[in-house]
Scaffold this motif. Structure first.
Motif, PDB file in Angstrom:
ATOM      1  N   GLY A  45      46.929   2.052   2.928  1.00  0.00           N
ATOM      2  CA  GLY A  45      46.825   2.843   4.148  1.00  0.00           C
ATOM      3  C   GLY A  45      47.596   4.145   4.063  1.00  0.00           C
ATOM      4  O   GLY A  45      47.108   5.201   4.470  1.00  0.00           O
ATOM      5  N   ARG A  46      48.785   4.088   3.497  1.00  0.00           N
ATOM      6  CA  ARG A  46      49.601   5.298   3.388  1.00  0.00           C
ATOM      7  C   ARG A  46      49.031   6.267   2.345  1.00  0.00           C
ATOM      8  O   ARG A  46      49.132   7.483   2.503  1.00  0.00           O
ATOM      9  N   ALA A  47      48.424   5.729   1.309  1.00  0.00           N
ATOM     10  CA  ALA A  47      47.771   6.592   0.323  1.00  0.00           C
ATOM     11  C   ALA A  47      46.593   7.320   0.953  1.00  0.00           C
ATOM     12  O   ALA A  47      46.389   8.526   0.730  1.00  0.00           O
ATOM     13  N   LEU A  48      45.804   6.608   1.763  1.00  0.00           N
ATOM     14  CA  LEU A  48      44.676   7.256   2.441  1.00  0.00           C
ATOM     15  C   LEU A  48      45.174   8.293   3.430  1.00  0.00           C
ATOM     16  O   LEU A  48      44.636   9.408   3.505  1.00  0.00           O
ATOM     17  N   VAL A 276      38.202  12.804  -0.793  1.00  0.00           N
ATOM     18  CA  VAL A 276      39.267  11.917  -1.252  1.00  0.00           C
ATOM     19  C   VAL A 276      38.873  11.234  -2.564  1.00  0.00           C
ATOM     20  O   VAL A 276      39.711  11.015  -3.446  1.00  0.00           O
ATOM     21  N   ALA A 277      37.584  10.912  -2.715  1.00  0.00           N
ATOM     22  CA  ALA A 277      37.107  10.156  -3.880  1.00  0.00           C
ATOM     23  C   ALA A 277      37.489  10.801  -5.204  1.00  0.00           C
ATOM     24  O   ALA A 277      37.732  10.104  -6.193  1.00  0.00           O
ATOM     25  N   THR A 278      37.524  12.130  -5.231  1.00  0.00           N
ATOM     26  CA  THR A 278      37.848  12.829  -6.480  1.00  0.00           C
ATOM     27  C   THR A 278      39.225  13.474  -6.456  1.00  0.00           C
ATOM     28  O   THR A 278      39.581  14.219  -7.370  1.00  0.00           O
ATOM     29  N   ASP A 279      39.996  13.178  -5.416  1.00  0.00           N
ATOM     30  CA  ASP A 279      41.326  13.761  -5.284  1.00  0.00           C
ATOM     31  C   ASP A 279      42.278  13.128  -6.297  1.00  0.00           C
ATOM     32  O   ASP A 279      42.392  11.896  -6.384  1.00  0.00           O
ATOM     33  N   GLU A 280      42.965  13.943  -7.065  1.00  0.00           N
ATOM     34  CA  GLU A 280      43.833  13.428  -8.130  1.00  0.00           C
ATOM     35  C   GLU A 280      44.960  12.562  -7.582  1.00  0.00           C
ATOM     36  O   GLU A 280      45.341  11.561  -8.198  1.00  0.00           O
ATOM     37  N   LYS A 281      45.489  12.944  -6.431  1.00  0.00           N
ATOM     38  CA  LYS A 281      46.578  12.164  -5.841  1.00  0.00           C
ATOM     39  C   LYS A 281      46.093  10.777  -5.438  1.00  0.00           C
ATOM     40  O   LYS A 281      46.778   9.773  -5.677  1.00  0.00           O
ATOM     41  N   LEU A 283      43.566   9.076  -6.692  1.00  0.00           N
ATOM     42  CA  LEU A 283      43.297   8.295  -7.897  1.00  0.00           C
ATOM     43  C   LEU A 283      44.594   7.858  -8.572  1.00  0.00           C
ATOM     44  O   LEU A 283      44.691   6.739  -9.087  1.00  0.00           O
ATOM     45  N   GLU A 284      45.589   8.741  -8.548  1.00  0.00           N
ATOM     46  CA  GLU A 284      46.890   8.399  -9.141  1.00  0.00           C
ATOM     47  C   GLU A 284      47.559   7.268  -8.371  1.00  0.00           C
ATOM     48  O   GLU A 284      48.072   6.310  -8.967  1.00  0.00           O
ATOM     49  N   ILE A 292      41.286  -0.041  -7.936  1.00  0.00           N
ATOM     50  CA  ILE A 292      40.150   0.696  -8.488  1.00  0.00           C
ATOM     51  C   ILE A 292      39.442   1.392  -7.329  1.00  0.00           C
ATOM     52  O   ILE A 292      38.929   0.725  -6.423  1.00  0.00           O
ATOM     53  N   SER A 293      39.418   2.715  -7.315  1.00  0.00           N
ATOM     54  CA  SER A 293      38.759   3.438  -6.225  1.00  0.00           C
ATOM     55  C   SER A 293      37.267   3.117  -6.215  1.00  0.00           C
ATOM     56  O   SER A 293      36.604   3.153  -7.259  1.00  0.00           O
ATOM     57  N   THR A 294      36.736   2.783  -5.032  1.00  0.00           N
ATOM     58  CA  THR A 294      35.311   2.457  -4.897  1.00  0.00           C
ATOM     59  C   THR A 294      34.628   3.331  -3.850  1.00  0.00           C
ATOM     60  O   THR A 294      33.541   2.997  -3.381  1.00  0.00           O
TER      61      THR A 294
END
Length: 323
Positions: A45-48, A276-281, A283-284, A292-294
């Protein structure tokens, strides 16, 4: 006069309603995490919240509302105004709980499905000094033990209980008696129980196990996930090993809102999640917590239904619900 005022009022509503929706969001959005701070759900949640904010144009504030297996937070969102300012960091429990305890849980489809976020792998693990180097080794030992071998889980009908029970069923062993469940609260407690030799194995969230696997104290035998983990490239998934039931089980996160969100709100979040799907942060952070990002990979409404049907079927097969 009343007729004129009524006409004016309708005109104002017609003019401001769509405009208000098109201005979404014009204030902070609350993201409800239905579990406590510090766990996998909270981290997701905090990452999103962190990565979505620049694309949304407003702050995303995380609010933890734990209790009742995630249902307290889930219910608060399902009953919130459908204006897009109260959303839910949904987890697999939003499909699992209503599948197993339909009378006490929020229905799996009581939401607007904004999109999938991540798969959160589960890992079948044993201590590093255990004499099992494969799933087959462990299963053979379980079969020979006649119920004496133990595993830790947060509950028989929790996701980390179903992982083991599905594996046992796939091997024609009784899912409830072939191994003995020892209940613990929380991922950290489960991992500690295995490390301390209090149980023989676990099949639980990767996030709580990876530090101990990386340190060499535990070893991974199998992954419950759609694909192999980058951090464990040599460890096969349950599906790869041919396990039908276990191969369908994985943890996940998604973004839900109250039912009947305006189309403009849904469209805005589709745009945000695409960024967000391609955001480096993003994904990191996903990689750091073993996820695993879906985003964009699945239709969340269809997937949520399939997960509900999976666990409802398992609950019947395992005797938790009548057939």
């Amino acid at each position: 006069m009343k007729k004129i005022l009524g006409t004016i009022a309708m005109a104002v509503i017609a003019a401001t309603g769509p405009a208000a929706a098109q201005d979404y969001p014009d204030q902070a959005v609350t993201l409800v995490v239905p579990y406590g701070p510090g766990g996998a759900s909270d981290l997701a949640g905090r990452a999103l919240a962190e990565t979505a904010q620049p694309f949304l144009g407003q702050p995303v504030t995380v609010m933890n509302k734990p209790g009742a297996g995630g249902m307290n937070g889930a219910r608060s969102v399902s009953e919130a105004d459908p204006d897009g300012y109260t959303l839910l960091l949904a987890r697999v429990g939003m499909a699992l709980s209503p599948a197993v305890t339909p009378d006490n849980a929020v229905a799996w489809d009581a939401y607007s499905f904004l999109g999938a976020l991540e798969a959160t792998p589960m890992i079948l693990a044993v201590r590093a000094d255990a004499p099992y180097d494969s799933v087959e080794d462990l299963v053979a030992a379980i079969a020979e033990s006649e119920g004496r071998m133990t595993y830790a889980a947060s509950g028989a009908t929790a996701i980390d209980g179903f992982t083991t029970q599905a594996l046992l069923a796939d091997n024609d062993l009784d899912p409830l008696t072939a191994a003995t469940l020892v209940p613990y609260k929380g991922g950290g407690a489960l991992a500690t129980a295995l490390l301390g030799g209090h149980v023989d194995f676990v099949a639980m969230a990767a996030g709580s196990l990876m530090p101990h696997i990386e340190s060499g104290d535990l070893k991974a035998l199998m992954v419950f996930a759609p694909k192999r983990m980058d951090t464990l490239p040599d460890v096969a998934t349950a599906a790869e090993l041919g396990y039908e039931k276990a191969g369908q089980i994985a943890g996940w996160s998604a973004l839900y809102g109250p039912k009947d969100l305006p189309e403009e709100v849904t469209a805005k979040w589709q745009e945000v999640l695409a960024e967000v799907a391609t955001d480096e942060k993003w994904l990191e952070l996903a990689a750091n917590r073993g996820s695993i990002s879906t985003i964009g990979d699945v239709d969340m409404s269809d997937y949520a239904q399939s997960q509900y049907e999976l666990f409802h079927g398992l609950a019947k097969d395992f005797g938790y619900l009548p057939n």
